[in-house]
Design a protein around this motif. Sequence first.
Motif, PDB file in Angstrom:
ATOM      1  N   LEU A 154       0.769  -1.150   0.051  1.00 44.85           N
ATOM      2  CA  LEU A 154       0.053   0.148  -0.013  1.00 44.85           C
ATOM      3  C   LEU A 154       1.089   1.220   0.190  1.00 44.85           C
ATOM      4  O   LEU A 154       2.170   1.172   0.524  1.00 44.85           O
ATOM      5  N   ASN A 155       0.422   2.170  -0.683  1.00 45.09           N
ATOM      6  CA  ASN A 155       0.954   3.699  -0.569  1.00 45.09           C
ATOM      7  C   ASN A 155       0.798   4.180   0.675  1.00 45.09           C
ATOM      8  O   ASN A 155      -0.357   5.122   0.786  1.00 45.09           O
ATOM      9  N   TRP A 156       1.325   4.278   1.813  1.00 44.45           N
ATOM     10  CA  TRP A 156       1.315   4.677   3.149  1.00 44.45           C
ATOM     11  C   TRP A 156       1.433   6.077   3.354  1.00 44.45           C
ATOM     12  O   TRP A 156       0.453   6.890   3.819  1.00 44.45           O
ATOM     13  N   GLY A 157       2.202   6.797   2.343  1.00 43.52           N
ATOM     14  CA  GLY A 157       2.283   8.259   2.331  1.00 43.52           C
ATOM     15  C   GLY A 157       1.004   8.851   1.828  1.00 43.52           C
ATOM     16  O   GLY A 157       0.244   9.720   2.486  1.00 43.52           O
ATOM     17  N   GLN A 158       0.312   8.260   0.739  1.00 43.58           N
ATOM     18  CA  GLN A 158      -0.966   8.719   0.289  1.00 43.58           C
ATOM     19  C   GLN A 158      -2.125   8.435   1.210  1.00 43.58           C
ATOM     20  O   GLN A 158      -3.142   9.250   1.419  1.00 43.58           O
ATOM     21  N   ILE A 159      -2.237   7.300   1.936  1.00 42.42           N
ATOM     22  CA  ILE A 159      -3.188   6.811   2.568  1.00 42.42           C
ATOM     23  C   ILE A 159      -3.100   7.907   3.919  1.00 42.42           C
ATOM     24  O   ILE A 159      -4.172   8.305   4.239  1.00 42.42           O
ATOM     25  N   MET A 160      -1.931   8.012   4.527  1.00 44.52           N
ATOM     26  CA  MET A 160      -1.968   9.182   5.606  1.00 44.52           C
ATOM     27  C   MET A 160      -2.103  10.414   5.466  1.00 44.52           C
ATOM     28  O   MET A 160      -2.959  11.009   6.181  1.00 44.52           O
ATOM     29  N   LYS A 161      -2.084  10.927   4.073  1.00 46.32           N
ATOM     30  CA  LYS A 161      -2.587  12.160   3.654  1.00 46.32           C
ATOM     31  C   LYS A 161      -3.808  12.372   3.623  1.00 46.32           C
ATOM     32  O   LYS A 161      -4.355  13.367   3.898  1.00 46.32           O
ATOM     33  N   ASN A 162      -4.383  11.314   2.965  1.00 38.79           N
ATOM     34  CA  ASN A 162      -6.097  11.335   2.949  1.00 38.79           C
ATOM     35  C   ASN A 162      -6.609  11.418   4.359  1.00 38.79           C
ATOM     36  O   ASN A 162      -7.598  11.924   4.364  1.00 38.79           O
ATOM     37  N   ILE A 163      -6.083  10.545   5.274  1.00 39.69           N
ATOM     38  CA  ILE A 163      -6.675  10.342   6.625  1.00 39.69           C
ATOM     39  C   ILE A 163      -6.486  11.854   7.012  1.00 39.69           C
ATOM     40  O   ILE A 163      -7.461  12.416   7.647  1.00 39.69           O
ATOM     41  N   ASN A 164      -5.366  12.446   6.974  1.00 47.05           N
ATOM     42  CA  ASN A 164      -5.166  13.747   7.667  1.00 47.05           C
ATOM     43  C   ASN A 164      -5.978  14.876   6.904  1.00 47.05           C
ATOM     44  O   ASN A 164      -6.426  15.941   7.719  1.00 47.05           O
ATOM     45  N   GLU A 165      -6.118  14.902   5.637  1.00 48.98           N
ATOM     46  CA  GLU A 165      -7.031  15.637   5.091  1.00 48.98           C
ATOM     47  C   GLU A 165      -8.555  15.471   5.256  1.00 48.98           C
ATOM     48  O   GLU A 165      -8.999  16.565   5.486  1.00 48.98           O
ATOM     49  N   THR A 166      -8.926  14.296   5.306  1.00 46.99           N
ATOM     50  CA  THR A 166     -10.338  14.159   5.956  1.00 46.99           C
ATOM     51  C   THR A 166     -10.541  14.321   7.397  1.00 46.99           C
ATOM     52  O   THR A 166     -11.590  14.816   7.815  1.00 46.99           O
ATOM     53  N   GLY A 167      -9.756  14.264   8.021  1.00 48.15           N
ATOM     54  CA  GLY A 167      -9.514  14.537   9.583  1.00 48.15           C
ATOM     55  C   GLY A 167     -10.113  13.116  10.348  1.00 48.15           C
ATOM     56  O   GLY A 167     -10.650  12.308   9.626  1.00 48.15           O
ATOM     57  N   LEU A 168      -9.728  12.882  11.394  1.00 44.53           N
ATOM     58  CA  LEU A 168      -9.946  11.614  12.366  1.00 44.53           C
ATOM     59  C   LEU A 168     -11.702  11.343  12.280  1.00 44.53           C
ATOM     60  O   LEU A 168     -11.903  10.243  12.043  1.00 44.53           O
ATOM     61  N   GLU A 169     -12.343  12.438  12.774  1.00 41.71           N
ATOM     62  CA  GLU A 169     -13.733  12.129  12.421  1.00 41.71           C
ATOM     63  C   GLU A 169     -14.233  11.583  11.309  1.00 41.71           C
ATOM     64  O   GLU A 169     -15.148  10.434  11.133  1.00 41.71           O
ATOM     65  N   GLY A 170     -14.056  12.160  10.199  1.00 44.86           N
ATOM     66  CA  GLY A 170     -14.304  11.775   8.603  1.00 44.86           C
ATOM     67  C   GLY A 170     -13.705  10.322   8.600  1.00 44.86           C
ATOM     68  O   GLY A 170     -14.426   9.462   7.901  1.00 44.86           O
ATOM     69  N   PHE A 171     -12.507  10.263   8.918  1.00 43.96           N
ATOM     70  CA  PHE A 171     -11.913   8.878   8.789  1.00 43.96           C
ATOM     71  C   PHE A 171     -12.748   7.726   9.400  1.00 43.96           C
ATOM     72  O   PHE A 171     -12.988   6.635   8.669  1.00 43.96           O
ATOM     73  N   TYR A 172     -13.027   8.035  10.489  1.00 43.57           N
ATOM     74  CA  TYR A 172     -13.742   6.981  11.332  1.00 43.57           C
ATOM     75  C   TYR A 172     -15.054   6.751  11.074  1.00 43.57           C
ATOM     76  O   TYR A 172     -15.577   5.886  10.917  1.00 43.57           O
ATOM     77  N   ASP A 173     -15.543   7.910  10.538  1.00 41.16           N
ATOM     78  CA  ASP A 173     -17.085   7.903  10.119  1.00 41.16           C
ATOM     79  C   ASP A 173     -17.106   6.947   8.878  1.00 41.16           C
ATOM     80  O   ASP A 173     -18.177   6.378   8.573  1.00 41.16           O
ATOM     81  N   ASP A 174     -16.177   7.045   7.877  1.00 43.17           N
ATOM     82  CA  ASP A 174     -15.794   6.211   6.562  1.00 43.17           C
ATOM     83  C   ASP A 174     -15.417   4.888   7.078  1.00 43.17           C
ATOM     84  O   ASP A 174     -15.305   4.130   5.865  1.00 43.17           O
ATOM     85  N   GLY A 175     -15.253   4.403   8.049  1.00 46.50           N
ATOM     86  CA  GLY A 175     -15.018   3.080   8.408  1.00 46.50           C
ATOM     87  C   GLY A 175     -13.919   2.766   8.970  1.00 46.50           C
ATOM     88  O   GLY A 175     -13.278   1.839   9.400  1.00 46.50           O
ATOM     89  N   GLY A 176     -12.838   3.884   9.073  1.00 46.49           N
ATOM     90  CA  GLY A 176     -11.536   3.820   9.820  1.00 46.49           C
ATOM     91  C   GLY A 176     -10.715   2.993   9.205  1.00 46.49           C
ATOM     92  O   GLY A 176     -10.609   2.930   7.758  1.00 46.49           O
ATOM     93  N   TRP A 177     -10.123   2.019   9.570  1.00 44.25           N
ATOM     94  CA  TRP A 177      -9.338   1.081   9.150  1.00 44.25           C
ATOM     95  C   TRP A 177      -9.957  -0.175   8.397  1.00 44.25           C
ATOM     96  O   TRP A 177      -9.154  -1.118   8.081  1.00 44.25           O
ATOM     97  N   LYS A 178     -11.055  -0.321   8.268  1.00 46.33           N
ATOM     98  CA  LYS A 178     -11.760  -1.600   7.916  1.00 46.33           C
ATOM     99  C   LYS A 178     -11.425  -1.714   6.408  1.00 46.33           C
ATOM    100  O   LYS A 178     -11.540  -2.873   5.825  1.00 46.33           O
ATOM    101  N   PHE A 179     -10.869  -0.488   5.488  1.00 50.88           N
ATOM    102  CA  PHE A 179     -10.662  -0.936   4.434  1.00 50.88           C
ATOM    103  C   PHE A 179      -9.547  -2.028   3.936  1.00 50.88           C
ATOM    104  O   PHE A 179      -9.227  -2.625   3.148  1.00 50.88           O
ATOM    105  N   LEU A 180      -8.628  -2.066   5.160  1.00 51.28           N
ATOM    106  CA  LEU A 180      -7.525  -2.968   5.315  1.00 51.28           C
ATOM    107  C   LEU A 180      -7.979  -4.288   5.226  1.00 51.28           C
ATOM    108  O   LEU A 180      -7.146  -5.280   5.032  1.00 51.28           O
ATOM    109  N   ASN A 181      -9.248  -4.522   5.677  1.00 49.17           N
ATOM    110  CA  ASN A 181      -9.634  -6.030   5.924  1.00 49.17           C
ATOM    111  C   ASN A 181      -9.987  -6.699   4.784  1.00 49.17           C
ATOM    112  O   ASN A 181     -11.084  -6.531   4.169  1.00 49.17           O
ATOM    113  N   MET A 182      -8.913  -7.240   4.042  1.00 51.32           N
ATOM    114  CA  MET A 182      -8.900  -7.750   2.652  1.00 51.32           C
ATOM    115  C   MET A 182     -10.202  -8.997   2.710  1.00 51.32           C
ATOM    116  O   MET A 182     -10.968  -9.095   1.410  1.00 51.32           O
ATOM    117  N   GLN A 183     -10.160  -9.597   3.555  1.00 46.03           N
ATOM    118  CA  GLN A 183     -11.293 -10.695   3.535  1.00 46.03           C
ATOM    119  C   GLN A 183     -12.885 -10.157   3.570  1.00 46.03           C
ATOM    120  O   GLN A 183     -13.643 -10.795   2.791  1.00 46.03           O
TER     121      GLN A 183
END
Length: 92
Positions: free
Chosen positions: A44-73
């Motif tokens: 994964l492109n962690w630089g871009q992932i963290m940039k998106n999280i910081n731009e969205t803000g923590l509340e928006g990030f967790y409202d959108d499911g947080g880290w659930k996008f990593l759950n490949m299954q």
Amino acid sequence: MVIVLKDFKEKPLHVNAINTEHLDPLKTWLDSCNIKFYEGPANLNWGQIMKNINETGLEGFYDDGGWKFLNMQARRPVPRPPSQLPRTEGRR
């Protein structure tokens, strides 16, 4: 392995190699410490992932499911043979 720090403005730490004999004990230790971890085949492109999280803000990030996008299954359901699919009206 990538370690994301609590301060999301900090760059994640990358561990490039883990001896296979240490991998299962490491996962057991992380689990015993209640540290959430995911594993998957994608790099994964962690630089871009963290940039998106910081731009969205923590509340928006967790409202959108947080880290659930990593759950490949959860993203790729295991296909079932047609004999195991639920019957629908009109199908015999």
